[in-house]
Enzyme design. Structure first.
Site, mmCIF file in Angstrom:
data_model
loop_
_atom_site.group_PDB
_atom_site.id
_atom_site.type_symbol
_atom_site.label_atom_id
_atom_site.label_comp_id
_atom_site.label_asym_id
_atom_site.label_seq_id
_atom_site.Cartn_x
_atom_site.Cartn_y
_atom_site.Cartn_z
ATOM 1 N N VAL A 39 -35.253 16.278 25.547
ATOM 2 C CA VAL A 39 -35.529 16.164 24.110
ATOM 3 C C VAL A 39 -34.902 14.870 23.606
ATOM 4 O O VAL A 39 -33.734 14.595 23.889
ATOM 5 C CB VAL A 39 -34.952 17.358 23.319
ATOM 6 C CG1 VAL A 39 -35.349 17.247 21.842
ATOM 7 C CG2 VAL A 39 -35.427 18.680 23.895
ATOM 8 N N LYS A 54 -40.014 16.394 22.626
ATOM 9 C CA LYS A 54 -39.732 17.094 23.877
ATOM 10 C C LYS A 54 -40.795 16.694 24.889
ATOM 11 O O LYS A 54 -42.004 16.830 24.642
ATOM 12 C CB LYS A 54 -39.763 18.612 23.669
ATOM 13 C CG LYS A 54 -39.420 19.411 24.929
ATOM 14 C CD LYS A 54 -39.530 20.899 24.697
ATOM 15 C CE LYS A 54 -38.396 21.422 23.837
ATOM 16 N NZ LYS A 54 -37.114 21.515 24.577
ATOM 17 N N GLY A 92 -30.914 16.188 24.551
ATOM 18 C CA GLY A 92 -30.592 17.228 25.515
ATOM 19 C C GLY A 92 -31.585 17.248 26.661
ATOM 20 O O GLY A 92 -32.652 16.636 26.602
ATOM 21 N N ASP A 99 -37.603 33.612 24.765
ATOM 22 C CA ASP A 99 -36.518 32.810 25.355
ATOM 23 C C ASP A 99 -35.429 32.536 24.326
ATOM 24 O O ASP A 99 -34.987 31.398 24.161
ATOM 25 C CB ASP A 99 -37.102 31.492 25.899
ATOM 26 C CG ASP A 99 -36.107 30.724 26.762
ATOM 27 O OD1 ASP A 99 -35.224 31.362 27.362
ATOM 28 O OD2 ASP A 99 -36.220 29.486 26.839
ATOM 29 N N GLY A 153 -33.246 20.029 29.781
ATOM 30 C CA GLY A 153 -33.383 21.420 30.196
ATOM 31 C C GLY A 153 -34.281 21.526 31.403
ATOM 32 O O GLY A 153 -34.667 20.520 32.009
ATOM 33 N N GLY A 154 -34.638 22.763 31.750
ATOM 34 C CA GLY A 154 -35.452 22.977 32.929
ATOM 35 C C GLY A 154 -36.844 22.377 32.810
ATOM 36 O O GLY A 154 -37.427 21.932 33.794
ATOM 37 N N MET A 155 -37.392 22.352 31.600
ATOM 38 C CA MET A 155 -38.766 21.880 31.424
ATOM 39 C C MET A 155 -38.861 20.372 31.202
ATOM 40 O O MET A 155 -39.918 19.787 31.376
ATOM 41 C CB MET A 155 -39.427 22.611 30.254
ATOM 42 C CG MET A 155 -39.708 24.077 30.530
ATOM 43 S SD MET A 155 -40.509 24.934 29.147
ATOM 44 C CE MET A 155 -39.088 25.434 28.167
#
Length: 436
Positions: free
Chosen positions: A178, A193, A171, A288, A173-175
């Site tokens: 993964v 990650k 996946g 979160d 994401g914003g950061m």
């Protein structure tokens, strides 16, 4: 580095607000605002929201009636710099960006309390080497930096981590991203990650982030994804954790047609509440919680739910790695936040997690957002809804759901902290009792 807002005109002339770390700051007539202006009739209840990550300062108008002005021009959003003036109605605030003058280089001695403008220094992208210029607290500071283009490339195609065989991307994401990987030493499947700073960050900030992660890594619970190790490679921070098969609750929801039966939701949520209760009692807050951060393995009734990314959002922001996050219309990142977290995410406490788990349960049950927000809603609309819109009763979507189960979840998403469950453990007990 610090950002100071000085009120230079209006009913509260002379007030000063100073920020030396990542914070949000709301202005309006509402008592929820940090800068409350009940006397200034031209301000809306929730007028505008600033996100400050020194030296960055970003303003977003929240759909105010009379508008927010920067240097005399009406704006919806604006990056603010030293000397800019914000106006709404009779009130004017001036922005000041400063840095501590840590050393007089001629005397080789610290200059305590002296302020100066930030230095502009040249840096190079760690990945491609292209130069750029950024503001920094002093001219000799060393910063790690990944340019926008490389950040997007590295999210889609992360660098290999020494000691691990990369298998596939799980996946993005914003950061960062993964990956599923295999440890060369023992063949164990792990999740890695990689975290890509959104802005140039100092070595001190990276060390602070690692310290924060090490603290969160101490959490050991059957329903919390456990960390294995962490480190940096070519300037990129990576976190290695246990690999959980199955999928996250968001993907599970889509896979199952957009809604889950209440029996399955109860199973997922009560396990997540067990993890939260354990963490809250040790002084940790997740900050979160959403479907994407709950991993679900197995098939009902043998679901095993595990909460991931514990404290990661907080550490990413507080270490300065996130920059300002409200620049894009990524309203999904705040859609599950309670009013107190949007207003001041520095002082987030366990009731905020209870609200977020309630919103998550609502979404898993109904396939909709509790505040009737469209998936395309922008940040301004989302923030206004968080403060002003009542939730849609679950029974409106699911007339046949047991009333007691709906009541447990709706108690969790009350806007007022004192009306929510007092603890995650109390909510879990009520949910199990309601489900019989």
């Amino acid at each position: 580095m610090r950002v100071t807002l000085r009120v230079i005109a209006g009913p509260q002339t002379g007030r000063v607000f100073t920020f030396d770390q990542h914070e949000t700051f709301m202005i309006g007539r509402s008592e929820d605002s940090q800068f409350c202006l009940p006397q200034d009739r031209y301000f809306s209840r929730n007028h505008c929201l600033l996100e400050i990550a020194p030296p960055q300062c970003f303003l977003r108008d929240l759909g105010s009636t009379n508008g927010t002005y920067v240097n005399g021009i009406r704006v919806e959003t604006a990056h603010l710099k030293n000397g800019d003036r914000i106006q709404g109605g009779e009130t004017v605030l001036e922005v000041e960006v400063t840095a501590d003058a840590a050393m007089d280089f001629s005397l080789k001695a610290p200059q305590i309390g002296i302020q100066t403008v930030p230095s502009v220094i040249s840096i190079q992208c760690l990945n491609c080497g292209i130069p750029s210029k950024v503001e920094a607290s002093r001219p000799d500071i060393k910063l790690s930096y990944v340019c926008d283009d490389c950040r997007e490339k590295l999210k889609k195609s992360p660098q290999p981590i020494p000691g691990y065989q990369m298998i596939r991307i799980l996946g993005q994401g914003g950061m960062g991203s993964v990956m599923l990987a295999r440890a060369v030493s023992n063949g164990r499947a792990v999740a890695i990650k990689t975290l890509l700073p959104e802005v140039a960050v100092s070595e001190q900030s990276l060390k602070r982030f690692i310290r924060e992660i090490e603290v969160a890594a101490s959490l050991q619970h059957p329903h919390i994804v456990s960390y294995i190790e962490h480190g940096t490679h070519n300037g990129i921070v990576y976190l290695v954790s246990e690999y959980v098969g199955g999928m996250d609750a968001h993907k599970l929801l889509k896979h199952r047609g957009g809604k889950l039966p209440y029996q399955e939701v109860v199973k997922i949520i009560e396990q997540t509440l067990s993890a939260l209760d354990f963490a809250h009692l040790l002084g940790f807050v997740h900050r979160d919680i959403k479907e994407q951060n709950i991993l679900v393995d197995g098939a009902f009734p043998n679901f095993v739910a595990k909460l991931t990314d514990f404290g990661l959002a907080k550490s990413f922001k507080e270490s300065g790695m996130s920059g300002v996050t409200m620049v894009g219309d990524v309203a999904g990142t705040i859609a599950y936040m309670p009013p107190e977290q949007v207003r001041d995410f520095k002082e987030v406490r366990p009731p905020s997690d209870i609200y977020a788990i309630g919103m998550t349960a609502y979404g898993l049950l109904t396939g909709a957002h509790a505040l009737n927000l469209s998936p395309k809603a922008g940040i301004s609309e989302t923030v206004k809804a968080i403060f002003e819109k009542p939730f849609v009763p679950i029974s409106r979507h699911l007339p046949n759901i047991p009333m007691q189960i709906a009541a447990v979840i709706e108690t969790a998403i009350a806007k007022e902290v004192e009306r929510r469950w007092r603890s995650a453990g109390e909510m879990r007990e009520a949910l199990l009792k309601a489900a019989g």
